[in-house]
Design a protein around this motif. Structure first.
Motif, PDB file in Angstrom:
ATOM      1  N   VAL A   1       5.722  12.456   0.724  1.00 32.31           N
ATOM      2  CA  VAL A   1       4.454  12.634   0.008  1.00 32.31           C
ATOM      3  C   VAL A   1       4.370  14.026  -0.618  1.00 32.31           C
ATOM      4  O   VAL A   1       3.744  14.210  -1.669  1.00 32.31           O
ATOM      5  N   MET A   2       5.030  15.008  -0.012  1.00 29.71           N
ATOM      6  CA  MET A   2       5.029  16.354  -0.594  1.00 29.71           C
ATOM      7  C   MET A   2       5.778  16.384  -1.922  1.00 29.71           C
ATOM      8  O   MET A   2       5.333  17.000  -2.884  1.00 29.71           O
ATOM      9  N   GLU A   3       6.931  15.697  -1.975  1.00 28.84           N
ATOM     10  CA  GLU A   3       7.669  15.625  -3.232  1.00 28.84           C
ATOM     11  C   GLU A   3       6.842  14.926  -4.313  1.00 28.84           C
ATOM     12  O   GLU A   3       6.850  15.340  -5.476  1.00 28.84           O
ATOM     13  N   LYS A   4       6.147  13.873  -3.925  1.00 33.97           N
ATOM     14  CA  LYS A   4       5.316  13.151  -4.897  1.00 33.97           C
ATOM     15  C   LYS A   4       4.246  14.069  -5.488  1.00 33.97           C
ATOM     16  O   LYS A   4       3.977  14.031  -6.693  1.00 33.97           O
ATOM     17  N   LEU A   5       3.624  14.881  -4.639  1.00 34.57           N
ATOM     18  CA  LEU A   5       2.584  15.788  -5.131  1.00 34.57           C
ATOM     19  C   LEU A   5       3.162  16.765  -6.158  1.00 34.57           C
ATOM     20  O   LEU A   5       2.549  17.026  -7.197  1.00 34.57           O
TER      21      LEU A   5
ATOM     22  N   GLY B   1      -9.124   4.196  14.614  1.00 32.84           N
ATOM     23  CA  GLY B   1      -8.433   3.178  15.381  1.00 32.84           C
ATOM     24  C   GLY B   1      -7.006   3.545  15.721  1.00 32.84           C
ATOM     25  O   GLY B   1      -6.597   4.703  15.688  1.00 32.84           O
ATOM     26  N   HIS B   2      -6.224   2.501  16.048  1.00 34.84           N
ATOM     27  CA  HIS B   2      -4.818   2.668  16.396  1.00 34.84           C
ATOM     28  C   HIS B   2      -3.988   2.490  15.135  1.00 34.84           C
ATOM     29  O   HIS B   2      -3.910   1.401  14.573  1.00 34.84           O
ATOM     30  N   ARG B   3      -3.372   3.561  14.690  1.00 34.65           N
ATOM     31  CA  ARG B   3      -2.511   3.508  13.519  1.00 34.65           C
ATOM     32  C   ARG B   3      -1.097   3.165  13.990  1.00 34.65           C
ATOM     33  O   ARG B   3      -0.561   3.812  14.892  1.00 34.65           O
ATOM     34  N   LYS B   4      -0.498   2.159  13.402  1.00 35.34           N
ATOM     35  CA  LYS B   4       0.777   1.627  13.884  1.00 35.34           C
ATOM     36  C   LYS B   4       1.975   2.472  13.474  1.00 35.34           C
ATOM     37  O   LYS B   4       3.097   2.205  13.894  1.00 35.34           O
ATOM     38  N   THR B   5       1.758   3.465  12.638  1.00 33.16           N
ATOM     39  CA  THR B   5       2.829   4.388  12.247  1.00 33.16           C
ATOM     40  C   THR B   5       2.224   5.722  11.836  1.00 33.16           C
ATOM     41  O   THR B   5       1.122   5.767  11.279  1.00 33.16           O
ATOM     42  N   PHE B   6       2.960   6.795  12.100  1.00 31.74           N
ATOM     43  CA  PHE B   6       2.538   8.125  11.642  1.00 31.74           C
ATOM     44  C   PHE B   6       2.428   8.156  10.119  1.00 31.74           C
ATOM     45  O   PHE B   6       1.736   9.002   9.561  1.00 31.74           O
ATOM     46  N   SER B   7       3.128   7.237   9.448  1.00 31.28           N
ATOM     47  CA  SER B   7       3.149   7.221   7.985  1.00 31.28           C
ATOM     48  C   SER B   7       1.792   6.923   7.370  1.00 31.28           C
ATOM     49  O   SER B   7       1.606   7.120   6.158  1.00 31.28           O
ATOM     50  N   ASP B   8       0.840   6.456   8.175  1.00 31.80           N
ATOM     51  CA  ASP B   8      -0.525   6.286   7.661  1.00 31.80           C
ATOM     52  C   ASP B   8      -1.095   7.626   7.174  1.00 31.80           C
ATOM     53  O   ASP B   8      -1.937   7.666   6.271  1.00 31.80           O
ATOM     54  N   ILE B   9      -0.616   8.715   7.773  1.00 29.53           N
ATOM     55  CA  ILE B   9      -1.053  10.050   7.327  1.00 29.53           C
ATOM     56  C   ILE B   9      -0.531  10.317   5.920  1.00 29.53           C
ATOM     57  O   ILE B   9      -1.280  10.719   5.021  1.00 29.53           O
ATOM     58  N   GLY B  10       0.761  10.082   5.701  1.00 25.69           N
ATOM     59  CA  GLY B  10       1.344  10.292   4.382  1.00 25.69           C
ATOM     60  C   GLY B  10       0.715   9.406   3.323  1.00 25.69           C
ATOM     61  O   GLY B  10       0.449   9.851   2.192  1.00 25.69           O
ATOM     62  N   GLN B  11       0.457   8.151   3.685  1.00 27.86           N
ATOM     63  CA  GLN B  11      -0.161   7.223   2.727  1.00 27.86           C
ATOM     64  C   GLN B  11      -1.578   7.661   2.365  1.00 27.86           C
ATOM     65  O   GLN B  11      -2.004   7.566   1.213  1.00 27.86           O
ATOM     66  N   THR B  12      -2.308   8.161   3.357  1.00 26.60           N
ATOM     67  CA  THR B  12      -3.672   8.631   3.121  1.00 26.60           C
ATOM     68  C   THR B  12      -3.685   9.853   2.213  1.00 26.60           C
ATOM     69  O   THR B  12      -4.533   9.981   1.323  1.00 26.60           O
TER      70      THR B  12
ATOM     71  N   SER C   1      -4.293  10.744  -5.476  1.00 25.34           N
ATOM     72  CA  SER C   1      -4.055   9.744  -6.543  1.00 25.34           C
ATOM     73  C   SER C   1      -2.589   9.705  -6.953  1.00 25.34           C
ATOM     74  O   SER C   1      -2.242   9.644  -8.140  1.00 25.34           O
ATOM     75  N   LEU C   2      -1.697   9.734  -5.956  1.00 24.47           N
ATOM     76  CA  LEU C   2      -0.264   9.636  -6.192  1.00 24.47           C
ATOM     77  C   LEU C   2       0.161   8.169  -6.124  1.00 24.47           C
ATOM     78  O   LEU C   2      -0.605   7.309  -5.687  1.00 24.47           O
ATOM     79  N   SER C   3       1.383   7.880  -6.538  1.00 25.94           N
ATOM     80  CA  SER C   3       1.907   6.528  -6.385  1.00 25.94           C
ATOM     81  C   SER C   3       2.022   6.200  -4.900  1.00 25.94           C
ATOM     82  O   SER C   3       2.177   7.080  -4.059  1.00 25.94           O
ATOM     83  N   GLU C   4       1.968   4.923  -4.589  1.00 28.89           N
ATOM     84  CA  GLU C   4       1.920   4.480  -3.195  1.00 28.89           C
ATOM     85  C   GLU C   4       3.216   4.777  -2.461  1.00 28.89           C
ATOM     86  O   GLU C   4       4.318   4.651  -3.010  1.00 28.89           O
ATOM     87  N   MET C   5       3.083   5.177  -1.205  1.00 21.44           N
ATOM     88  CA  MET C   5       4.248   5.365  -0.351  1.00 21.44           C
ATOM     89  C   MET C   5       4.761   4.000   0.105  1.00 21.44           C
ATOM     90  O   MET C   5       4.002   3.030   0.177  1.00 21.44           O
TER      91      MET C   5
END
Length: 410
Positions: free
Chosen positions: A245-249, A382-393, A399-403
């Motif tokens: 997500v950092m590269e996308k930014l 709630g219970h997030r099933k992956t740490f990647s929910d942080i990157g997606q958020t 307003s970046l492209s979706e992870m």
């Protein structure tokens, strides 16, 4: 103006994950056990009582812990007025195959490690002979010491004097996918140590050993009674296999990513606009606060607070960990006050390292997710099933492209 302040409390787990039994970590609970020891007066004999972390409490840490474990931390009042909580809170489980720093950080950034790292076996002569011989010949070493699984501080105490006499570097590893090299900072030389580690990194890559990190561990002192590691550690990671997500930014918004502490090392410099080497919890906090003040639009300030893991977690120092949390919480007050209307302050962790657990390794645990923004209503994440929910958020926020991995949390 949009800014994200992402604070990773290295090893701050909040209860063993559902798959912890695979790692022999069922029952590990970094935060819960520290709180328990404090409450019972075992972590600090000078006083007994609950851990004094009012700002983390205000962000919802007790509620995040309860959602992970089903109970409140010992001594934290169950009837704490939830109207006082100013952040959204929840917890996340890891889908990466390992319980190490690299896996956790990459997954937070939207790139989970789903295949296996290469791990060196816990046997005599841990590292393959062909690899060791190649390192010795390429770098013209007089030989090596160690070649085993070990605690970093213990192996320096054991072999440091012989290293000084012979000039042989100390090679060791752990249950993580790491190749660690300890050398005397002045006698062997810091520059020489870094060059040796870079050579090892290159050889591992060339020989297709998928090892997460080669770590330079410089130390000082003149005998086993006063050897101590310095802050000039260097982590040489392989590059993330896909875009973070950092590269996308940076690519999509011409944004800026400030990596503080060992962040740049963890991501092999990829997706980091400005790297600030900072050592010790106080300096890390001060540097973070300063960069928060300087941050402009489309900026991520990303800090790894390594002391919780390297100094207190691995060393099984419950009292030190507790005091470190209280110090961080005190600094957190200043950080919260710097968060503007549309900013996001995110506090999380990359894995656990329960200081009451057996051995000295990381522990497979859930991690907290605390997100504060003055413009957002608080909610239970709630219970997030992956740490990647942080990157997606974060991606959605800018307003970046979706992870590829993760779900938006709001």
């Amino acid at each position: 103006m949009k800014r994200v302040f992402l604070m990773i409390l290295d090893s701050f787990g909040i209860g063993s994950s559902i798959d912890s039994y695979k790692f022999n970590d069922h029952g590990a609970d970094t935060f819960g056990h520290i709180v328990e020891k404090c409450f019972l007066g075992e972590a600090n004999k000078e006083r007994a009582g609950y851990l004094k972390i009012p700002n983390l409490r205000k962000l919802g840490i007790a509620q995040a812990y309860k959602s992970s474990t089903g109970k409140y931390p010992l001594g934290f009042h169950e009837k704490f007025n939830e109207s006082k909580i100013i952040a959204s809170y929840g917890f996340a489980s890891e889908i990466s195959s390992g319980k190490d720093t690299t896996s956790g950080h990459w997954e937070i950034a939207g790139v989970p490690v789903l295949d296996n790292w290469y791990y060196f076996k816990k046997i005599n002569n841990t590292f393959p002979n062909t690899l060791i011989n190649e390192i010795i010949n390429n770098f013209k070493l007089p030989g090596i010491l160690g070649n085993c699984h070990a605690s970093g501080t213990e192996i320096i105490t054991k072999l440091g004097e012989e290293h000084i006499k012979t000039g042989k570097p100390i090679f060791y590893t752990s249950s993580d996918s790491v190749f660690q090299v300890a050398c005397h900072e002045n006698i062997f030389g810091l520059s020489k140590l870094y060059k040796l580690c870079q050579k090892i990194r290159n050889l591992l890559n060339e020989n297709k050993f998928k090892v997460a990190r080669v770590i330079a561990r410089p130390f000082i002192g003149n005998n086993k009674l006063n050897f101590q590691r310095t802050g000039n550690r260097l982590d040489l990671s392989i590059k993330p296999p896909s875009i973070t997500v950092m590269e996308k930014l940076i690519n999509e918004k011409q944004g800026k990513v400030v990596g503080i502490g060992k962040i740049s090392d963890i991501y092999a410099g990829v997706g980091i606009s400005k790297s600030i080497k900072s050592f010790g919890l106080e300096e890390l906090c001060n540097t973070t606060i300063n960069e928060m003040k300087l941050a402009k639009n489309n900026t991520i300030v990303l800090t790894n607070f390594v002391d919780f893991d390297s100094i207190w977690g691995h060393r099984r120092d419950v009292s030190g960990y507790a005091k470190g949390l209280e110090f961080f919480d005190n600094q957190l007050f200043n950080m919260i006050n710097l968060v503007k209307e549309r900013d996001l302050l995110i506090i999380t962790a990359d894995h656990g390292c329960d200081p009451t657990w057996l051995g000295t390794d990381h522990t497979r645990e859930n991690v907290p997710i605390l997100i504060y923004s003055p413009s957002r209503k608080t909610k239970f994440l709630g219970h997030r099933k992956t740490f990647s929910d942080i990157g997606q958020t974060i991606a959605k926020y800018f307003s970046l492209s979706e992870m590829k991995y993760g779900k938006y949390m709001f």
